[in-house]
Design an enzyme around this catalytic site. Structure first.
Site, short mmCIF file in Angstrom:
data_model
loop_
_atom_site.label_atom_id
_atom_site.label_comp_id
_atom_site.label_asym_id
_atom_site.label_seq_id
_atom_site.Cartn_x
_atom_site.Cartn_y
_atom_site.Cartn_z
N GLY A 133 3.01 -0.54 8.85
CA GLY A 133 4.36 -0.22 8.41
C GLY A 133 4.31 -0.17 6.89
CG HIS A 134 1.73 1.76 5.08
ND1 HIS A 134 0.59 2.51 4.99
CD2 HIS A 134 1.33 0.59 5.65
CE1 HIS A 134 -0.44 1.85 5.49
NE2 HIS A 134 -0.01 0.67 5.90
CE LYS A 188 -1.90 -1.43 3.81
NZ LYS A 188 -1.35 -2.80 3.89
#
Ligand code: GDP
Ligand code: IMO
Ligand code: MG
Length: 427
Positions: free
Chosen positions: A40-41, A16
């Protein structure tokens, strides 16, 4: 079209961050609407890696406004560290970020209880970031909102209710009892930085939409981790599905134009709970190593397996997906054949729909698709892909009856094949 929700279509970590960063190039505002520092992106731009936990993944575009909505739970310490990290990279953050005063604060004793309860046979395998306790306290109406912390009298009274609710819990798990004074001492220096950033985020987003600005709502976690529609109880504590964008921001469903679902070309899950297409042993290990499948928040090894099409069809349904991005297709290079779960057998009957509450006894049925040997990270158009990789993408598109608007072939922003406009509504 101006408002698009980007959601994870699996169990989180679908990519994402990469896709939101990419679509944010054309966005005026990026809104996080749910979850907290469990997310956590990962964003990768010109070799530089940034992991966002609370800040929206549009933050690397210097003029994009960033919103943290009312549906979020916010650990103020993690938030400040993240702001300082981005500022340390030479980007201004405070001038373009607005945080809802209705978002609930996560305090250290809530995270401690989360970690203490995260053991034993019924453990969920949480990220230990205090998410479950903070959302439970919100529902129990003893939570503390960031807006409650702007004056010390209001803060003290809100904290008294919360701390009271924790005394017996702390005793039960042998943790230190929290105190209001300690909590205030922790919060006061953090709130000096955070208070100026609080605002009416529902109004801000409404105005942006009225002005025909482009707004991206960035989901956290994934569809199958949704509190109501996921693999309960092995889920997170918020509504991760696209509907959460409305409740978590404070806008109505009529304002959303398109919903963009993100899926890996295979599947991963972190934490406990059913995962029928999981690969065990060395096959799972080699997919994990190839995909570098380690948690962006906790560093835990992710469980790896094959793509699950009934699960993806389910994500199309519960989110109302208008288009899909398929990420990490590059990681599947090198297989002779790629198994894909296309159906389930439950009590002897075949079904293409996900038996979401019976996954423990449902048997996945696999079909095998021809693989490819070549590395594909330099592909920028479908025609650059080997025929069998193209066929894999078409197969997904046909089986889940949803247009694929992007194929990601590497972690870098540029390593993407753009096939259509994710902002467009047509399916
Ligand atoms: P998120 O939580 O959905 O944002 O995903 P994460 O950032 O937790 O995990 C996705 C991981 O895959 C990150 O390390 C990304 O840099 C990486 N990634 C995203 N898309 C691709 C891709 O197409 N190929 C490869 N090789 N890595 C990717
Ligand atoms: P992003 O946004 C993958 C999982 C945890 C655990 C369960 C509950 O990066 O995709 P929690 O700490 O939320 O109470 O944990 O949900 N989980 C995630 N898995 N990606 C995430 O976020 C996740 N956030 C929570 O591993 O199984
Ligand atoms: Mg992640």
């Amino acid at each position: 079209m101006t408002a698009i929700v980007v959601v994870g279509a699996q169990w989180g970590d679908e990519g994402k961050g990469k896709i939101v960063d990419l679509v944010a190039e054309r966005a005026d505002v990026v809104v996080r609407y749910g979850g907290g520092a469990n997310a956590g992106h990962t964003l990768k731009v010109n070799g530089q890696k940034v992991v966002t936990h609370l800040l929206p993944s549009g933050v690397l575009h210097p003029t994009t406004r960033c919103v943290l909505g009312a549906g979020m739970v916010i650990d103020p310490k993690v938030l400040l560290e993240e702001i300082l990290d981005i500022e340390g990279r030479g980007l201004s953050v405070r001038s373009r970020i607005t945080i809802s005063g209705r978002a609930h604060a996560t305090l250290p004793f809530q995270a401690a209880i989360d970690r203490a309860a995260n053991a034993g046979p019924r453990a969920i395998g949480t990220t230990g970031r205090g998410i479950g306790p903070t959302y439970s306290d919100k529902s129990a109406r003893v939570g503390v909102r960031l807006g409650d912390l702007v004056s010390s009298t209001r803060a003290r009274s809100a904290l008294e209710a919360l701390v009271d609710a924790y005394k017996w819990r702390a005793r039960a798990v042998g943790a230190a009892e929290p105190s209001v004074d300690e909590a205030l001492a922790f919060l006061e220096p953090l709130m000096r930085d955070i208070q100026p950033l609080l605002g009416d985020t529902s109004l801000l987003v409404d105005r942006a939409l009225r002005d025909n600005e482009r707004v991206v709502f960035e989901g956290a976690q994934g569809t199958l981790l949704d509190l109501d529609h996921g693999t309960y109880p092995f889920v997170t504590s918020s509504n991760t599905v696209a509907g959460g964008a409305c409740t978590g921001t404070g806008i109505g469903p009529t304002r959303i134009d398109a919903v963009f679902g993100i899926t890996k070309a295979y599947c991963t899950r972190v934490g406990h709970g059913p995962f029928p297409s999981e690969l065990h042993g060395t096959a799972g290990d080699s997919l994990r190593e190839a995909g570098e499948e380690y948690g962006a928040t906790t560093g835990r090894p992710r469980r790896c397996g094959w793509l699950d099409l009934p699960a993806l069809r389910y994500a199309v349904r519960v989110n109302g997906l208008t288009a899909l991005a398929v990420t990490k297709l590059d990681i599947l290079s090198g297989y002779d054949e790629i198994p894909v779960c296309t159906q389930y057998r439950v009590d002897g009957e075949l079904t293409a729909e996900l038996p979401v509450d019976d996954l423990d006894r449902a048997e996945p049925v696999f079909e095998r698709f021809t693989g490819w040997k070549e590395a594909i990270s330099s592909a920028r158009a479908l025609g650059d892909l080997p025929a069998s990789a193209r066929a894999y993408i078409t197969m997904i598109e046909e089986r889940v009856e949803t247009r694929i608007a992007m194929v990601s072939v590497g972690a870098e922003r540029a390593e993407t094949i753009v096939l259509g406009d994710p902002f467009a509504r047509a399916r």
